[in-house]
Write a protein that holds these residues in place. Structure first.
Motif, PDB file in Angstrom:
ATOM      1  N   ARG A   1       0.827  -1.203   0.000  1.00  0.00           N
ATOM      2  CA  ARG A   1       0.000   0.000   0.000  1.00  0.00           C
ATOM      3  C   ARG A   1       0.862   1.254   0.000  1.00  0.00           C
ATOM      4  O   ARG A   1       0.525   2.257  -0.620  1.00  0.00           O
ATOM      5  N   TRP A   2       1.990   1.210   0.672  1.00  0.00           N
ATOM      6  CA  TRP A   2       2.844   2.401   0.764  1.00  0.00           C
ATOM      7  C   TRP A   2       3.437   2.768  -0.580  1.00  0.00           C
ATOM      8  O   TRP A   2       3.670   3.943  -0.860  1.00  0.00           O
ATOM      9  N   GLY A   3       3.684   1.797  -1.432  1.00  0.00           N
ATOM     10  CA  GLY A   3       4.154   2.097  -2.785  1.00  0.00           C
ATOM     11  C   GLY A   3       3.120   2.869  -3.569  1.00  0.00           C
ATOM     12  O   GLY A   3       3.432   3.811  -4.304  1.00  0.00           O
ATOM     13  N   ILE A   4       1.866   2.486  -3.401  1.00  0.00           N
ATOM     14  CA  ILE A   4       0.767   3.171  -4.082  1.00  0.00           C
ATOM     15  C   ILE A   4       0.607   4.587  -3.514  1.00  0.00           C
ATOM     16  O   ILE A   4       0.471   5.558  -4.260  1.00  0.00           O
ATOM     17  N   GLU A   5       0.638   4.701  -2.184  1.00  0.00           N
ATOM     18  CA  GLU A   5       0.507   6.025  -1.545  1.00  0.00           C
ATOM     19  C   GLU A   5       1.642   6.945  -1.992  1.00  0.00           C
ATOM     20  O   GLU A   5       1.425   8.124  -2.256  1.00  0.00           O
ATOM     21  N   GLY A   6       2.859   6.410  -2.071  1.00  0.00           N
ATOM     22  CA  GLY A   6       4.002   7.214  -2.509  1.00  0.00           C
ATOM     23  C   GLY A   6       3.852   7.688  -3.943  1.00  0.00           C
ATOM     24  O   GLY A   6       4.205   8.822  -4.279  1.00  0.00           O
ATOM     25  N   PHE A   7       3.298   6.819  -4.801  1.00  0.00           N
ATOM     26  CA  PHE A   7       3.072   7.195  -6.195  1.00  0.00           C
ATOM     27  C   PHE A   7       2.085   8.360  -6.285  1.00  0.00           C
ATOM     28  O   PHE A   7       2.307   9.327  -7.016  1.00  0.00           O
ATOM     29  N   PHE A   8       0.994   8.285  -5.523  1.00  0.00           N
ATOM     30  CA  PHE A   8       0.019   9.385  -5.549  1.00  0.00           C
ATOM     31  C   PHE A   8       0.625  10.667  -5.001  1.00  0.00           C
ATOM     32  O   PHE A   8       0.327  11.765  -5.478  1.00  0.00           O
ATOM     33  N   ALA A   9       1.500  10.557  -4.005  1.00  0.00           N
ATOM     34  CA  ALA A   9       2.173  11.744  -3.473  1.00  0.00           C
ATOM     35  C   ALA A   9       3.045  12.393  -4.546  1.00  0.00           C
ATOM     36  O   ALA A   9       3.084  13.617  -4.677  1.00  0.00           O
ATOM     37  N   LYS A  10       3.735  11.567  -5.349  1.00  0.00           N
ATOM     38  CA  LYS A  10       4.558  12.107  -6.438  1.00  0.00           C
ATOM     39  C   LYS A  10       3.691  12.747  -7.514  1.00  0.00           C
ATOM     40  O   LYS A  10       4.049  13.784  -8.079  1.00  0.00           O
ATOM     41  N   LEU A  11       2.552  12.123  -7.823  1.00  0.00           N
ATOM     42  CA  LEU A  11       1.634  12.712  -8.812  1.00  0.00           C
ATOM     43  C   LEU A  11       1.153  14.085  -8.367  1.00  0.00           C
ATOM     44  O   LEU A  11       1.050  15.019  -9.163  1.00  0.00           O
ATOM     45  N   LYS A  12       0.871  14.220  -7.079  1.00  0.00           N
ATOM     46  CA  LYS A  12       0.320  15.469  -6.561  1.00  0.00           C
ATOM     47  C   LYS A  12       1.351  16.586  -6.495  1.00  0.00           C
ATOM     48  O   LYS A  12       1.012  17.731  -6.229  1.00  0.00           O
ATOM     49  N   GLN A  13       2.608  16.281  -6.742  1.00  0.00           N
ATOM     50  CA  GLN A  13       3.627  17.331  -6.809  1.00  0.00           C
ATOM     51  C   GLN A  13       3.433  18.186  -8.058  1.00  0.00           C
ATOM     52  O   GLN A  13       3.925  19.299  -8.128  1.00  0.00           O
ATOM     53  N   TRP A  14       2.728  17.652  -9.032  1.00  0.00           N
ATOM     54  CA  TRP A  14       2.414  18.401 -10.246  1.00  0.00           C
ATOM     55  C   TRP A  14       1.177  19.237  -9.969  1.00  0.00           C
ATOM     56  O   TRP A  14       0.096  18.701  -9.728  1.00  0.00           O
ATOM     57  N   ARG A  15       1.315  20.538  -9.993  1.00  0.00           N
ATOM     58  CA  ARG A  15       0.231  21.451  -9.629  1.00  0.00           C
ATOM     59  C   ARG A  15      -1.031  21.196 -10.447  1.00  0.00           C
ATOM     60  O   ARG A  15      -2.143  21.251  -9.939  1.00  0.00           O
ATOM     61  N   ARG A  16      -0.860  20.909 -11.702  1.00  0.00           N
ATOM     62  CA  ARG A  16      -1.998  20.697 -12.594  1.00  0.00           C
ATOM     63  C   ARG A  16      -2.850  19.503 -12.138  1.00  0.00           C
ATOM     64  O   ARG A  16      -4.066  19.495 -12.303  1.00  0.00           O
ATOM     65  N   ILE A  17      -2.213  18.491 -11.558  1.00  0.00           N
ATOM     66  CA  ILE A  17      -2.941  17.329 -11.059  1.00  0.00           C
ATOM     67  C   ILE A  17      -3.507  17.615  -9.667  1.00  0.00           C
ATOM     68  O   ILE A  17      -4.669  17.315  -9.383  1.00  0.00           O
ATOM     69  N   ALA A  18      -2.693  18.209  -8.797  1.00  0.00           N
ATOM     70  CA  ALA A  18      -3.129  18.466  -7.425  1.00  0.00           C
ATOM     71  C   ALA A  18      -4.349  19.383  -7.367  1.00  0.00           C
ATOM     72  O   ALA A  18      -5.214  19.218  -6.516  1.00  0.00           O
ATOM     73  N   THR A  19      -4.429  20.346  -8.295  1.00  0.00           N
ATOM     74  CA  THR A  19      -5.535  21.309  -8.272  1.00  0.00           C
ATOM     75  C   THR A  19      -6.670  20.925  -9.203  1.00  0.00           C
ATOM     76  O   THR A  19      -7.657  21.640  -9.281  1.00  0.00           O
ATOM     77  N   ARG A  20      -6.517  19.816  -9.928  1.00  0.00           N
ATOM     78  CA  ARG A  20      -7.522  19.367 -10.913  1.00  0.00           C
ATOM     79  C   ARG A  20      -7.858  20.527 -11.853  1.00  0.00           C
ATOM     80  O   ARG A  20      -8.995  20.953 -12.007  1.00  0.00           O
ATOM     81  N   TYR A  21      -6.792  21.056 -12.454  1.00  0.00           N
ATOM     82  CA  TYR A  21      -6.882  22.234 -13.338  1.00  0.00           C
ATOM     83  C   TYR A  21      -7.781  21.965 -14.545  1.00  0.00           C
ATOM     84  O   TYR A  21      -8.549  22.829 -14.956  1.00  0.00           O
ATOM     85  N   ASP A  22      -7.693  20.774 -15.126  1.00  0.00           N
ATOM     86  CA  ASP A  22      -8.437  20.461 -16.345  1.00  0.00           C
ATOM     87  C   ASP A  22      -9.916  20.249 -16.052  1.00  0.00           C
ATOM     88  O   ASP A  22     -10.279  19.603 -15.082  1.00  0.00           O
ATOM     89  N   LYS A  23     -10.764  20.766 -16.910  1.00  0.00           N
ATOM     90  CA  LYS A  23     -12.207  20.623 -16.727  1.00  0.00           C
ATOM     91  C   LYS A  23     -12.727  19.270 -17.225  1.00  0.00           C
ATOM     92  O   LYS A  23     -13.618  18.693 -16.633  1.00  0.00           O
ATOM     93  N   LEU A  24     -12.162  18.766 -18.305  1.00  0.00           N
ATOM     94  CA  LEU A  24     -12.613  17.498 -18.866  1.00  0.00           C
ATOM     95  C   LEU A  24     -11.854  16.330 -18.237  1.00  0.00           C
ATOM     96  O   LEU A  24     -10.630  16.368 -18.109  1.00  0.00           O
ATOM     97  N   ALA A  25     -12.602  15.284 -17.888  1.00  0.00           N
ATOM     98  CA  ALA A  25     -11.989  14.107 -17.266  1.00  0.00           C
ATOM     99  C   ALA A  25     -10.960  13.463 -18.192  1.00  0.00           C
ATOM    100  O   ALA A  25      -9.912  13.006 -17.750  1.00  0.00           O
TER     101      ALA A  25
END
Length: 108
Positions: free
Chosen positions: A67-91
């Motif tokens: 589980r920690w590998g998965i949690e760490g991956f999501f933490a790395k993804l969220k370092q990208w502002r565009r992903i963390a803030t859900r900048y895009d309107k279309l899924a």
């Protein structure tokens, strides 16, 4: 208030209708309702028991460590502002960017 609502009801809703193998969750999700839902869908709950339970059920400790590998991956993804803030309107656009960043992280 709604900001303090427990995540248990949405968790049961997410599992319902999914054919799953192992469902890994934090000990905060240790509830009979979620266990029953996972078992009803043919899955195996991998959730450590909360400390107050009289019966401390067993769980796959090796799978839980992953589980920690998965949690760490999501933490790395969220370092990208565009992903963390859900900048895009279309899924579809958001998913495309998540895939792009995932490939970039994989190639690192």
């Amino acid at each position: 208030g709604p900001g303090q609502q427990n995540d248990m009801a949405p968790a049961c809703g997410l599992v319902t209708g999914l054919a799953s193998g192992k469902v890994i969750a934090d000990r905060a999700y240790d509830a009979d309702s979620l266990h029953d839902t996972i078992l009803d869908e043919g899955g195996q709950p991998v959730i450590p028991p909360r400390r107050h339970r009289k019966y401390q059920h067993s769980y796959d400790k090796i799978a839980y460590r992953q589980r920690w590998g998965i949690e760490g991956f999501f933490a790395k993804l969220k370092q990208w502002r565009r992903i963390a803030t859900r900048y895009d309107k279309l899924a579809a656009t958001f998913l495309g960017f998540v895939k792009l960043v995932s490939i970039m992280l994989w190639l690192k």
